[in-house]
Enzyme design. Structure first.
Site: not given
Length: 281
Positions: A117, A134, A78
């Site tokens: 995250h 995202d 991420c």
């Protein structure tokens, strides 16, 4: 807009990034452009943790991100995905705030986990509504920008998503089968490089990190999602059917990474040597 940037003037290669994700659309900072870039990025650059699994460091320096994800056509997790995307969106004129979330995937929505995250809150010029983007949540990466509007089911090229609420925090939820699953929870506190460096170091080096002890990769295609969990390959089609395969050898794994995740290893020998360490569950 946050008052930090990773790129000095001219350091970020936007053209190379666009070529990597095969984006050829309009570059005006509109919602359509944002949604298209998020989709192209998710399909082109896989989620993968080969570096930490093989004992290699994961750098969040912009030059390292460009070299690995763009020039060498590898993937990442991420922090790598969303930091790279952040630079592209800033270069195009979007307002971008980096955020951090607590991953809940499959667990109780009120469980408190570390902020491990990264995601982005994106402002589009002349649009009063902020959006959530995202491109780094592995097997359930949203393939579209999402409205910051709680409780509204939102269509994406893959599953429906929605932004929810728990104790004043935001959540991101996906419709998996016939059930809504909470992926993570977060607030709007801006994050800075040091925040991600700490989490990145822990996940890539701590002996108990699942990214150190196992292998994972994920990539959506236009009509399906590929998900590798150790030696198990799952292919989830948009019609609701799934295929499940067990990879029985290092050669099968290397071919799977090339074919399904578009990961070409310059030197596959370290992975061959580590194959027996991959859990067979």
């Amino acid at each position: 807009m946050q008052n930090w940037t990773m790129a000095a003037a001219g350091e970020f290669d936007l053209d190379a990034y666009f070529a990597r994700i095969e984006f050829t659309g309009d570059c005006a900072p509109t919602l359509d452009t944002l949604t298209s870039i998020a989709y192209c990025h998710a399909l082109a650059i896989p989620f993968e943790n080969l570096y930490p699994f093989l004992g290699q460091s994961v750098s969040l320096d912009l030059s390292a991100l460009q070299r690995k994800l763009v020039d060498h056509r590898r993937g990442g997790w991420c922090f790598e995905h969303n930091l790279l995307l952040r630079e592209a969106l800033l270069a195009l004129g979007y307002e971008v705030t980096a955020l951090a979330a607590r991953v809940l995937w499959g667990g109780p929505p009120d469980r408190i986990t570390p902020r491990s995250h990264m995601l982005l809150r994106v402002g589009v010029p002349d649009d009063p509504q902020p959006y959530l983007v995202d491109v780094g949540f592995g097997g359930m990466t949203p393939t579209s920008a999402l409205l910051f509007s709680r409780g509204v089911e939102q269509t994406t090229p893959h599953e429906p998503f929605r932004v929810g609420d728990i104790d004043g925090d935001f959540t991101v939820e996906a419709l998996v089968g016939d059930a809504w699953v909470t992926l993570y929870r977060f607030d709007l506190t801006p994050q800075y490089p040091v925040d991600y460096e700490a989490a990145n170091w822990y996940l890539s080096t701590h002996p108990s990190s699942h990214f150190v002890n196992g292998l994972t990769a994920a990539r959506p295609a236009a009509d399906r999602r590929y998900a590798l969990n150790n030696r198990r390959l799952n292919v989830h089609h948009l019609d609701g059917t799934s295929e499940r395969h067990v990879l029985g050898s290092a050669d099968e794994l290397i071919e799977c990474l090339r074919r399904d995740f578009h990961i070409e290893l310059d030197n596959p020998d370290p992975l061959r040597g580590a194959f027996d360490r991959i859990p067979n569950d």
